[in-house]
Design a protein around this motif. Structure first.
Motif, mmCIF file in Angstrom:
data_model
loop_
_atom_site.group_PDB
_atom_site.id
_atom_site.type_symbol
_atom_site.label_atom_id
_atom_site.label_comp_id
_atom_site.label_asym_id
_atom_site.label_seq_id
_atom_site.Cartn_x
_atom_site.Cartn_y
_atom_site.Cartn_z
ATOM 1 N N MET A 135 55.643 55.372 36.338
ATOM 2 C CA MET A 135 54.513 54.531 36.720
ATOM 3 C C MET A 135 54.991 53.283 37.457
ATOM 4 O O MET A 135 55.982 52.668 37.064
ATOM 5 N N ASP A 136 54.267 52.914 38.501
ATOM 6 C CA ASP A 136 54.559 51.694 39.247
ATOM 7 C C ASP A 136 53.895 50.513 38.546
ATOM 8 O O ASP A 136 52.700 50.560 38.223
ATOM 9 N N GLU A 137 54.640 49.435 38.343
ATOM 10 C CA GLU A 137 54.112 48.291 37.599
ATOM 11 C C GLU A 137 52.923 47.655 38.304
ATOM 12 O O GLU A 137 51.925 47.283 37.672
ATOM 13 N N GLY A 138 53.009 47.516 39.627
ATOM 14 C CA GLY A 138 51.906 46.910 40.361
ATOM 15 C C GLY A 138 50.638 47.735 40.274
ATOM 16 O O GLY A 138 49.538 47.207 40.081
ATOM 17 N N VAL A 139 50.771 49.046 40.399
ATOM 18 C CA VAL A 139 49.603 49.929 40.301
ATOM 19 C C VAL A 139 49.019 49.875 38.897
ATOM 20 O O VAL A 139 47.797 49.827 38.721
ATOM 21 N N MET A 140 49.893 49.871 37.884
ATOM 22 C CA MET A 140 49.403 49.854 36.509
ATOM 23 C C MET A 140 48.670 48.550 36.209
ATOM 24 O O MET A 140 47.651 48.540 35.504
ATOM 25 N N THR A 141 49.168 47.445 36.742
ATOM 26 C CA THR A 141 48.477 46.164 36.560
ATOM 27 C C THR A 141 47.107 46.198 37.230
ATOM 28 O O THR A 141 46.115 45.721 36.675
ATOM 29 N N ARG A 142 47.037 46.801 38.405
ATOM 30 C CA ARG A 142 45.765 46.898 39.113
ATOM 31 C C ARG A 142 44.783 47.770 38.336
ATOM 32 O O ARG A 142 43.584 47.470 38.271
ATOM 33 N N ILE A 143 45.291 48.845 37.729
ATOM 34 C CA ILE A 143 44.439 49.693 36.889
ATOM 35 C C ILE A 143 43.909 48.893 35.708
ATOM 36 O O ILE A 143 42.715 48.933 35.389
ATOM 37 N N ALA A 144 44.795 48.165 35.048
ATOM 38 C CA ALA A 144 44.388 47.371 33.882
ATOM 39 C C ALA A 144 43.349 46.326 34.274
ATOM 40 O O ALA A 144 42.344 46.130 33.576
ATOM 41 N N MET A 145 43.555 45.652 35.391
ATOM 42 C CA MET A 145 42.622 44.618 35.820
ATOM 43 C C MET A 145 41.242 45.187 36.145
ATOM 44 O O MET A 145 40.223 44.510 35.973
ATOM 45 N N SER A 146 41.209 46.437 36.595
ATOM 46 C CA SER A 146 39.930 47.031 36.953
ATOM 47 C C SER A 146 39.005 47.160 35.749
ATOM 48 O O SER A 146 37.783 47.229 35.914
ATOM 49 N N TRP A 147 39.574 47.205 34.548
ATOM 50 C CA TRP A 147 38.742 47.285 33.349
ATOM 51 C C TRP A 147 37.885 46.029 33.191
ATOM 52 O O TRP A 147 36.805 46.069 32.597
ATOM 53 N N PHE A 148 38.377 44.917 33.732
ATOM 54 C CA PHE A 148 37.693 43.628 33.590
ATOM 55 C C PHE A 148 36.993 43.171 34.865
ATOM 56 O O PHE A 148 36.014 42.428 34.796
ATOM 57 N N ASP A 149 37.489 43.582 36.027
ATOM 58 C CA ASP A 149 36.941 43.003 37.260
ATOM 59 C C ASP A 149 36.031 43.942 38.046
ATOM 60 O O ASP A 149 35.478 43.542 39.070
ATOM 61 N N MET A 150 35.852 45.182 37.602
ATOM 62 C CA MET A 150 35.093 46.154 38.398
ATOM 63 C C MET A 150 33.705 45.651 38.764
ATOM 64 O O MET A 150 33.280 45.753 39.925
ATOM 65 N N ASP A 151 32.976 45.103 37.806
ATOM 66 C CA ASP A 151 31.610 44.681 38.092
ATOM 67 C C ASP A 151 31.556 43.532 39.090
ATOM 68 O O ASP A 151 30.544 43.366 39.787
ATOM 69 N N ASP A 152 32.633 42.742 39.193
ATOM 70 C CA ASP A 152 32.659 41.679 40.197
ATOM 71 C C ASP A 152 32.686 42.255 41.612
ATOM 72 O O ASP A 152 32.213 41.611 42.559
ATOM 73 N N TRP A 153 33.253 43.440 41.780
ATOM 74 C CA TRP A 153 33.235 44.093 43.092
ATOM 75 C C TRP A 153 31.897 44.782 43.341
ATOM 76 O O TRP A 153 31.428 44.853 44.480
ATOM 77 N N LEU A 154 31.290 45.272 42.267
ATOM 78 C CA LEU A 154 30.042 46.016 42.430
ATOM 79 C C LEU A 154 28.842 45.108 42.669
ATOM 80 O O LEU A 154 27.930 45.467 43.421
ATOM 81 N N LEU A 155 28.823 43.955 42.031
ATOM 82 C CA LEU A 155 27.672 43.050 42.141
ATOM 83 C C LEU A 155 27.360 42.694 43.591
ATOM 84 O O LEU A 155 26.207 42.848 44.039
ATOM 85 N N PRO A 156 28.319 42.203 44.385
ATOM 86 C CA PRO A 156 27.970 41.880 45.781
ATOM 87 C C PRO A 156 27.663 43.121 46.607
ATOM 88 O O PRO A 156 26.847 43.070 47.530
ATOM 89 N N LEU A 157 28.301 44.253 46.274
ATOM 90 C CA LEU A 157 28.039 45.465 47.046
ATOM 91 C C LEU A 157 26.604 45.940 46.843
ATOM 92 O O LEU A 157 25.967 46.425 47.783
ATOM 93 N N ILE A 158 26.070 45.794 45.642
ATOM 94 C CA ILE A 158 24.675 46.142 45.392
ATOM 95 C C ILE A 158 23.762 45.316 46.297
ATOM 96 O O ILE A 158 22.823 45.830 46.906
ATOM 97 N N THR A 159 24.055 44.024 46.384
ATOM 98 C CA THR A 159 23.267 43.149 47.252
ATOM 99 C C THR A 159 23.297 43.632 48.695
ATOM 100 O O THR A 159 22.267 43.715 49.373
ATOM 101 N N LEU A 160 24.482 43.986 49.172
ATOM 102 C CA LEU A 160 24.632 44.362 50.575
ATOM 103 C C LEU A 160 24.039 45.737 50.875
ATOM 104 O O LEU A 160 23.460 45.944 51.942
#
Length: 366
Positions: free
Chosen positions: A135-160
């Motif tokens: 496993m790549d450390e950078g990719v794994m960190t990005r996977i872990a962060m997605s558990w917490f930040d996913m809705d922050d990406w989705l909220l503005p996309l819903i608006t658009l």
């Protein structure tokens, strides 16, 4: 770009790189964008867009600000090739978290996405990197962060995505990815479910409707319709009228129902639900579920076809439209000539009437 905006964006980027002072810097930039009108809001969007693909975790709130700038009058053009792709990636990574967590913890409960357990999740998944599992450390960190930040990406996309101009600018393959990745996480994120639904919205889409009772056909164009019940309501408004004028005989929908399906208050309530006037079947004979979306209607010879059947009872919906800020269109372009109508009737398959209202006249509201 206004000089103040340039300085504030530079400060925000510097704070992100330094790992401190991000939230106050973001607040100052938001205040300037809102106070400066459309020009400043557009400038902020254009300045932030190149940074969005590399952001994660707390810094995903930058995307929320970009979406807010659109609401404040800014142009979303710079986000077309950035935000949908980053939101799609966030959902894809989020879908992988439970499996990796289970491998690292032997099925201990996952922390809640709204909790403050970011470090714990990152460190736990980091064990898979340290265990030599490729496993790549950078990719794994990005996977872990997605558990917490996913809705922050989705909220503005819903608006658009509620804006037809933005929807049509997003490439079809990107929309397909959004739908696929949204389906994988929709069971735990309502925003993901909405993104998947919005990515399936049709615009400037031909629709052909056939009425077997009168052997008439109608050519329409639809766009911005969130679900099939909204389509039902708009169809009744466009098609029911004076048979002498070539329209469908029947009871017109209440004005309030049509307004709820377009630009009025979307919430009708159970006591004044919008009542379906037809049961709809596609050109292949399949029942068109009110809970589905227009994109589910399978085309026949390249065109989406609907065949009208009697409602066989009362079926109502207390919500006129799913997406309050998305403006629908449904235009009756023309009544088909008799020969053209017959040609379509010759192609459509008999309806497979296996829906709840088939062959009965019971009353039910759903």
């Amino acid at each position: 770009m206004p000089a103040e905006i340039t300085l504030l964006v530079d400060e925000l980027v510097a704070r992100m790189k330094a790992g401190s002072g991000y939230r106050p810097a973001l607040a100052r930039l938001a205040e300037a964008a809102r106070a400066g009108g459309a020009e400043s809001a557009t400038a902020v969007i254009e300045a932030l867009a190149p940074w969005l693909p590399g952001l994660q975790g707390d810094y995903a709130a930058t995307a929320v600000l970009a979406g807010a700038c659109v609401e404040w009058g800014g142009s979303p053009e710079a986000l077309v090739d950035v935000l949908p792709q980053r939101a799609s990636e966030a959902m894809m990574l989020n879908a992988a978290v439970p499996e990796f967590w289970a491998r690292a913890t032997r099925w201990r409960p996952l922390p809640k996405p709204e909790s403050a357990s970011t470090d714990r999740l990152v460190k736990t998944l980091g064990r898979l990197v340290r265990s030599g599992q490729g496993m790549d450390e950078g990719v794994m960190t990005r996977i872990a962060m997605s558990w917490f930040d996913m809705d922050d990406w989705l909220l503005p996309l819903i608006t658009l995505l509620t804006d037809s101009r933005f929807r049509t600018a997003v490439a079809a393959p990107v929309k397909a990815q959004l739908r696929a990745h949204a389906a994988a996480v929709a069971d735990r994120s309502q925003r993901a479910a909405w993104v998947g639904q919005l990515a399936a919205v049709l615009d400037d889409e031909p629709l052909l409707v056939l009425d077997p009772r009168t052997r008439r056909g109608y050519a329409l164009t639809m766009g911005g319709i969130g679900d099939n019940f909204q389509l039902h309501t708009l169809l009744t408004d466009r098609l029911i009228g004076d048979p002498e004028q070539g329209l469908v005989a029947g009871e017109r929908p209440a004005r309030k129902w049509v307004e709820a399906a377009t630009d009025g208050d979307a919430n009708l309530g159970a006591s004044d639900a919008a009542i379906r006037r037809f049961r709809l079947f596609d050109g292949h004979g399949a029942y068109v579920y009110p809970e589905g979306v227009p994109a589910d209607i399978e085309p026949l010879d390249g065109t989406r076809v609907l065949v009208l059947h009697p409602p066989n009872g009362t079926f109502g919906m207390g919500v006129g439209r799913v997406f309050e800020h998305m403006m629908p269109t449904l235009r009756l372009e023309r009544v088909l000539e008799s020969a053209e109508t017959q040609a379509w009737f010759d192609q459509v398959a008999p309806a497979v009437e296996n829906d709840l209202m088939a062959g009965q006249a019971e009353t039910g509201t759903g």
